[in-house]
Write an enzyme that holds these catalytic residues in place. Structure first.
Site, short mmCIF file in Angstrom:
data_model
loop_
_atom_site.label_atom_id
_atom_site.label_comp_id
_atom_site.label_asym_id
_atom_site.label_seq_id
_atom_site.Cartn_x
_atom_site.Cartn_y
_atom_site.Cartn_z
N CYS A 112 87.85 -40.23 86.91
CA CYS A 112 87.28 -39.70 88.15
C CYS A 112 88.34 -39.18 89.11
CB CYS A 112 86.45 -40.77 88.85
SG CYS A 112 85.15 -41.39 87.78
N HIS A 253 85.43 -39.17 96.30
CA HIS A 253 84.76 -39.18 94.99
C HIS A 253 83.39 -39.83 95.17
CE1 HIS A 253 83.67 -39.89 90.93
NE2 HIS A 253 83.98 -41.18 90.94
N ASN A 283 77.26 -39.74 89.90
CA ASN A 283 78.71 -39.72 89.70
C ASN A 283 79.04 -38.71 88.60
OD1 ASN A 283 81.37 -40.26 89.01
ND2 ASN A 283 81.13 -42.50 89.04
#
Ligand code: UT7
Length: 329
Positions: A112, A253, A283
């Site tokens: 990520c 994020h 996500n």
């Protein structure tokens, strides 16, 4: 030589997978998912693969930078769901599909945090004079590595891509101020795809035991994420003598609304300055930050010269933050 964040672009596939859809697949509820994560729905790529989404985001970013394709001299793609395992790289496929000259192109694997790692490399390439315009992409078809029988992970992830052009500038106020990146494999088992690599080569056994899918120790990851990110964003601000109230857009994020809120609160960041797309996209790993920046841009909220604070945390474990004025039109 100074490096600037020249443009942004993103692409999301059409198909929506809602919390109600997931209720029919695993033992979960819309209420649980929204309360624990803030996610309402996510996008799923059907016929498209990771490079297809990267190409669409990349095309937009190149055109918004006002560049011809032959002015891009390197492509870096951050992804954990590449078109092919090992090779060729997804960046190779993207530059081919974009019809770029045979330019340097390679993938990086930092989960990520991938987009921030790519930003760091592109900044260094531009500052050193190695390349003039670097296309950086975060692209993920996470639905290809998610176990839709595992309720602890399948509710979280979605597909999509985002891209940016990092190029030269002579104007200090448009230059990327700083990028931090870090990693600690003491926590490597918190987020892991155990099967298919040299540690556990693919076999009938690894497939039967679903080892090729992502596994996560969610709660343990959550705690390290909040602690690490809070420390990291405070450090990058202090190091550069910038107060949190000078930030125009905090773009974290998009893993979980509760992590975003905890870090935003630690920075005393007003709600209207916090980019939030986790509700509609879930996500999307390395794609989440550029997708969120693109949302700000397309809604008219991101203006030239405005200062963004980016932060990310993911498998590895890896983390990073960046102070980036928007250098686009
Ligand atoms: O992007 C990379 C970095 N990733 C992250 O930062 C993700 C970090 N982690 C998280 O976002 C959260 O930990 C999760 C959203 C994954 C989980 O939330 P949590 O508040 O940490 O829940 P938990 O794992 O502690 O589980 C609480 C309960 C458990 O039941 P018991 O043991 O209390 O009976 C789970 O079995 O919730 C249960 N549970 C679920 N219930 C309904 C776990 N998943 C689900 C589900 N639906 N999908």
């Amino acid at each position: 030589m100074l490096a600037s964040f020249k443009s942004i672009g993103a692409y999301v596939p059409e198909k929506i997978l809602s919390n109600e859809d997931l209720e029919k697949m695993v033992d979960t509820s819309d209420e649980w998912i929204q309360k624990r994560t803030g996610i309402r729905e996510r996008r799923i790529a059907e016929d498209e693969i990771t490079s297809d989404m990267g190409v669409k985001a990349g095309e937009i970013a190149i055109s918004r930078a006002g560049l011809r394709k032959d002015e891009i001299d390197a492509v870096i793609c951050a992804t954990i769901s590449p078109d092919y395992f090992c090779m060729p790289s997804t960046a190779n496929m993207i530059s081919h599909k974009l019809g770029l000259n045979p330019v340097t192109s390679f993938d990086i694997s930092a989960a990520c945090t991938g987009f921030i790692y790519a930003l760091n490399m592109a900044k260094s390439f531009v500052q050193s004079g190695t390349f003039k315009n670097v296309l950086i992409i975060g692209a993920e078809k996470l639905s290809s590595i998610v176990d839709y029988e595992d309720r602890t992970t399948c509710i979280l992830f979605g597909d999509g891509a985002g891209a940016a052009v990092i190029g030269r500038t002579e104007m200090q106020q448009e230059a990327i101020i700083d990028v931090h990146t870090g990693a600690d494999a003491n926590y490597s088992d918190y987020l892991i795809t155990p099967g298919g690599g040299s540690a556990e080569p693919t076999s009938l056994e690894t497939i039967k035991n679903r080892r090729h899918f992502m596994k996560m120790q969610g709660n343990a990851t959550f705690k390290v994420a909040v602690k690490t990110l809070t420390k990291d964003v405070i450090e990058i601000l202090e190091k550069n003598g910038i107060d949190s109230n000078e930030i125009d857009h905090f773009v974290p994020h998009q893993a979980n609304y509760r992590i975003i809120k905890a870090v935003g609160d630690a920075l005393k960041m007003p709600k209207e300055k916090v980019a939030l797309t986790v509700g509609k996209y879930g996500n999307t790993s390395s794609a989440s930050i550029p997708m969120a920046i693109n949302d700000l841009y397309e809604s008219g909220k991101l203006k030239r010269g405005e200062l963004m604070l980016l932060d990310a945390f993911g498998g590895g474990l890896t983390w990073g933050s960046a102070l980036v004025p928007f250098g686009g039109e």
